[in-house]
Motif scaffolding. Structure first.
Motif, short mmCIF file in Angstrom:
data_model
loop_
_atom_site.label_atom_id
_atom_site.label_comp_id
_atom_site.label_asym_id
_atom_site.label_seq_id
_atom_site.Cartn_x
_atom_site.Cartn_y
_atom_site.Cartn_z
N SER A 49 0.84 -1.20 0.00
CA SER A 49 0.00 0.00 0.00
C SER A 49 0.87 1.25 0.00
O SER A 49 1.89 1.30 0.70
CB SER A 49 -0.87 -0.02 1.25
OG SER A 49 -1.62 1.16 1.38
N SER A 82 -3.48 0.39 -3.36
CA SER A 82 -3.05 -0.83 -2.68
C SER A 82 -3.36 -2.07 -3.50
O SER A 82 -4.15 -2.02 -4.45
CB SER A 82 -3.75 -0.94 -1.32
OG SER A 82 -5.12 -1.26 -1.48
N SER A 114 2.75 0.30 3.80
CA SER A 114 2.84 -1.09 4.25
C SER A 114 4.31 -1.46 4.51
O SER A 114 5.21 -0.66 4.26
CB SER A 114 2.24 -2.02 3.19
OG SER A 114 2.84 -1.77 1.92
N ALA A 120 6.30 -2.59 -0.59
CA ALA A 120 5.36 -2.35 -1.68
C ALA A 120 6.06 -2.53 -3.02
O ALA A 120 7.24 -2.21 -3.18
CB ALA A 120 4.77 -0.94 -1.61
#
Length: 181
Positions: A80, A104, A125, A128
């Motif tokens: 994300s 995402s 996150s 990614a």
């Protein structure tokens, strides 16, 4: 696919039709004819790029000048990010404004960023994978950017300063006022 124009003319949020069942999912991430019809113009993407980054990595705000300006179609394959597009078109009603959108692997949303925009993202996150199409080749001599924490833009990157991982090159980018001369 559904396209919604943002408050910035020519910049579109694209939401694909996702088909899920017990095996997993399927969606068409790009179709040239559908894409051009949805945004109301013809764009020929000629290069695909992908980056892998860890949490807090901030890449941007980048753009190419002159004949090397690039339109981009961006999405997240894994993880994300908070994606940012800044309108740097001097004749635009929204000059100096930006859109902020979470992309995402779960929402599978894409953002079309036309020429005349600076672009950046920060990883929310743990890791990614970020993928994007460009309609023009990269040219080192035409590269430019805006410092991520510009006082005029006041972008909320959703992470604390101490969480950010920024390249030396991006830390040396000029403020908005000097970058768009």
């Amino acid at each position: 696919m559904i396209a919604k124009e943002t408050k910035l003319k020519g910049c579109f949020i694209l939401e694909p039709m996702v088909f899920e069942d017990s095996r997993g999912y399927f969606f068409e991430s790009f179709n040239q004819n559908t894409f051009n019809k949805l945004i109301g113009q013809h764009i020929d993407f000629i290069q695909d790029n992908e980056s892998f980054s860890v949490k807090g990595t901030l890449r941007g705000l980048h753009f190419q000048n002159g004949e090397f300006a690039q339109a981009k179609l961006v999405r997240v394959v894994k993880g994300s990010v908070l994606d940012i597009a800044v309108d740097i078109r001097k004749d635009s009603d929204t000059f100096g404004e930006y859109v902020s959108l979470e992309l995402s692997e779960d929402n599978k949303t894409q953002l079309f960023i036309p020429c005349g925009f600076a672009h950046g993202f920060v990883v929310l996150s743990d890791t990614a994978i970020f993928s994007y199409k460009c309609d023009n080749f990269y040219n080192k001599k035409a590269e430019s950017g805006i410092i991520y924490n510009d006082e005029d833009l006041k972008i909320d990157w959703k992470l604390n300063q101490e969480e950010l991982v920024i390249s030396e090159k991006d830390l040396k980018l000029p403020p908005f006022e000097k970058a768009i001369l």
